[in-house]
Design a protein around this motif. Structure first.
Motif, PDB file in Angstrom:
ATOM      1  N   ALA A   1      -2.582  13.172  -4.821  1.00 16.88           N
ATOM      2  CA  ALA A   1      -2.048  11.804  -4.684  1.00 16.88           C
ATOM      3  C   ALA A   1      -3.179  10.831  -4.367  1.00 16.88           C
ATOM      4  N   LEU A   2      -4.069  11.231  -3.446  1.00 15.40           N
ATOM      5  CA  LEU A   2      -5.169  10.345  -3.068  1.00 15.40           C
ATOM      6  C   LEU A   2      -6.080  10.087  -4.274  1.00 15.40           C
ATOM      7  N   GLN A   3      -6.294  11.132  -5.057  1.00 16.00           N
ATOM      8  CA  GLN A   3      -7.153  11.005  -6.241  1.00 16.00           C
ATOM      9  C   GLN A   3      -6.542  10.033  -7.255  1.00 16.00           C
ATOM     10  N   THR A   4      -5.215  10.081  -7.397  1.00 14.85           N
ATOM     11  CA  THR A   4      -4.549   9.140  -8.317  1.00 14.85           C
ATOM     12  C   THR A   4      -4.825   7.701  -7.874  1.00 14.85           C
ATOM     13  N   GLY A   5      -4.720   7.455  -6.573  1.00 17.30           N
ATOM     14  CA  GLY A   5      -4.984   6.113  -6.040  1.00 17.30           C
ATOM     15  C   GLY A   5      -6.401   5.674  -6.348  1.00 17.30           C
ATOM     16  N   ARG A   6      -7.351   6.610  -6.143  1.00 18.08           N
ATOM     17  CA  ARG A   6      -8.768   6.272  -6.413  1.00 18.08           C
ATOM     18  C   ARG A   6      -8.971   6.001  -7.904  1.00 18.08           C
TER      19      ARG A   6
ATOM     20  N   ALA B   1       5.881   3.921   0.967  1.00 14.24           N
ATOM     21  CA  ALA B   1       5.500   2.591   0.497  1.00 14.24           C
ATOM     22  C   ALA B   1       5.543   1.656   1.706  1.00 14.24           C
ATOM     23  N   VAL B   2       4.380   1.148   2.081  1.00 16.23           N
ATOM     24  CA  VAL B   2       4.313   0.263   3.251  1.00 16.23           C
ATOM     25  C   VAL B   2       4.835  -1.109   2.820  1.00 16.23           C
TER      26      VAL B   2
ATOM     27  N   ALA C   1      -4.675   0.754  -3.336  1.00 17.00           N
ATOM     28  CA  ALA C   1      -4.887   1.148  -1.936  1.00 17.00           C
ATOM     29  C   ALA C   1      -3.955   2.281  -1.554  1.00 17.00           C
ATOM     30  N   ILE C   2      -4.561   3.382  -1.132  1.00 13.83           N
ATOM     31  CA  ILE C   2      -3.769   4.541  -0.735  1.00 13.83           C
ATOM     32  C   ILE C   2      -4.409   5.152   0.511  1.00 13.83           C
ATOM     33  N   HIS C   3      -3.571   5.497   1.472  1.00 21.44           N
ATOM     34  CA  HIS C   3      -4.060   6.037   2.743  1.00 21.44           C
ATOM     35  C   HIS C   3      -3.417   7.385   2.990  1.00 21.44           C
ATOM     36  N   GLU C   4      -4.015   8.113   3.919  1.00 19.96           N
ATOM     37  CA  GLU C   4      -3.409   9.355   4.386  1.00 19.96           C
ATOM     38  C   GLU C   4      -3.108   9.130   5.860  1.00 19.96           C
ATOM     39  N   GLY C   5      -1.894   9.426   6.294  1.00 13.32           N
ATOM     40  CA  GLY C   5      -1.611   9.110   7.684  1.00 13.32           C
ATOM     41  C   GLY C   5      -0.345   9.724   8.225  1.00 13.32           C
ATOM     42  N   CYS C   6       0.024   9.223   9.398  1.00 11.26           N
ATOM     43  CA  CYS C   6       1.116   9.795  10.176  1.00 11.26           C
ATOM     44  C   CYS C   6       2.348   8.874  10.188  1.00 11.26           C
TER      45      CYS C   6
ATOM     46  N   ASP D   1       0.845  -1.207   0.000  1.00  9.82           N
ATOM     47  CA  ASP D   1       0.000   0.000   0.000  1.00  9.82           C
ATOM     48  C   ASP D   1       0.878   1.254   0.000  1.00  9.82           C
ATOM     49  N   ILE D   2       0.257   2.347  -0.415  1.00 11.72           N
ATOM     50  CA  ILE D   2       0.932   3.651  -0.320  1.00 11.72           C
ATOM     51  C   ILE D   2       0.237   4.476   0.763  1.00 11.72           C
ATOM     52  N   MET D   3       1.028   5.123   1.591  1.00  9.28           N
ATOM     53  CA  MET D   3       0.465   6.099   2.540  1.00  9.28           C
ATOM     54  C   MET D   3       1.009   7.485   2.203  1.00  9.28           C
TER      55      MET D   3
END
Ligand code: HPA
Length: 286
Positions: free
Chosen positions: A182-187, A246-247, A192-197, A138-140
């Motif tokens: 970036a989130l829109q590209t994932g969608r 990149a997780v 799977a793309i997340h936003e996080g810490c 996944d990408i965060m």
């Protein structure tokens, strides 16, 4: 044949800005291109640079005052070229504090890329997930971080070597429009793309089960050993920042398995096309 300036990392007599300016001039002598975007490619993510049509490739060893990259899968070269018709400068390999570099040396390339003209930094890394909703590959997108890696003068034996940019840290470090993009590209591309810490620890070890538990408890979604120094530097140089993680492994502290550097590199490589898609999309908006 272009005359090469020797790499004089140990030049304590020069000020920080003189070092930045010598490194910038060295690159400038070999290209007139002005990059708009700087890209730092982390563990396993160097392949993105192969999409760049290169104009100039410089091993770090040839650039005055650049440290050398020693970490696994970090190629150690600066590439200037075009991607989606935009001039970019990319670092294939970065410098980690766990390699023993003083903070000021580790972030010097960010100063150089900004001074070459870049006003956007896209920085990437491989990280360990602690959010149980995340999976390997996944990408965060980083919208925040917790810096447990250094305080202002960590590892600096000589105060004059403090990177000037780090003297004026900001707080809203991550550009909201770039995060959305970036989130829109994932969608759009259905990955799977997340936003996080991102929690940064100095390393060099992957975390113990207790450390992974701590990282989750204090609000982290992923943990890694890089990126925060470059983000702080870029922000205080007024660059817009997009940070992509990149997780590679998701830690389950109660049934913790060994994480190896090779595994991290392999999974990061699988995530690399997603990163490329995000960067390509971003460049198309410029
Ligand atoms: N911890 C720290 N850094 C990392 C990890 C991790 O689990 N995975 C990839 N980079």
């Amino acid at each position: 044949m272009q005359q090469r300036i020797p790499n004089f990392m140990s030049s304590p007599e020069l000020s920080y800005s003189e070092k930045v300016s010598q490194a910038t001039s060295f690159v400038r002598q070999q290209t007139d291109s002005v990059p708009r975007v700087a890209i730092i490619l982390g563990t396993g993510l160097g392949k993105l640079a192969t999409h760049i049509t290169p104009e100039l490739t410089l091993p770090y060893a040839e650039i005055p005052h650049f440290p050398q990259s020693t970490a696994l899968s970090h190629q150690g070269q600066l590439v200037v070229g075009t991607l989606e018709e935009i001039t970019v400068v990319a670092m294939q390999g970065r410098f980690h504090l766990y390699e023993g570099y003083p903070l000021a040396d580790a972030v010097l390339p960010v100063h150089v890329m900004q001074s070459l003209g870049a006003d956007i930094l896209v920085v990437s890394n491989a990280s360990g997930g602690v959010n149980p909703k995340y999976a390997g590959g996944d990408i965060m997108v980083m919208s925040s971080h917790i810096n447990l890696m250094f305080r202002q003068n960590h590892q600096l034996s000589n105060a004059s070597l403090i990177a000037p940019a780090l003297e004026q840290p900001g707080t809203l470090l991550y550009d909201q429009d770039l995060i959305e993009l970036a989130l829109q590209t994932g969608r759009d591309q259905d990955f799977a793309i997340h936003e996080g810490c991102y929690v940064s620890l100095t390393g060099p070890n992957y975390e113990t089960r207790s450390e992974y538990r701590m990282v989750r408890k204090i609000g982290g979604d992923v943990v890694g050993m890089s990126t925060v120094p470059e983000v702080l530097t870029a922000h205080s140089l007024n660059m817009r920042v997009l940070a992509l993680s990149a997780v590679t492994n998701v830690a389950k502290p109660n049934v913790l398995t060994e994480t190896t550097a090779e595994e991290v590199v392999d999974i990061a490589r699988l995530a690399e096309p997603k990163l490329t898609a995000i960067v390509t999309n971003l460049l198309r908006t410029l």
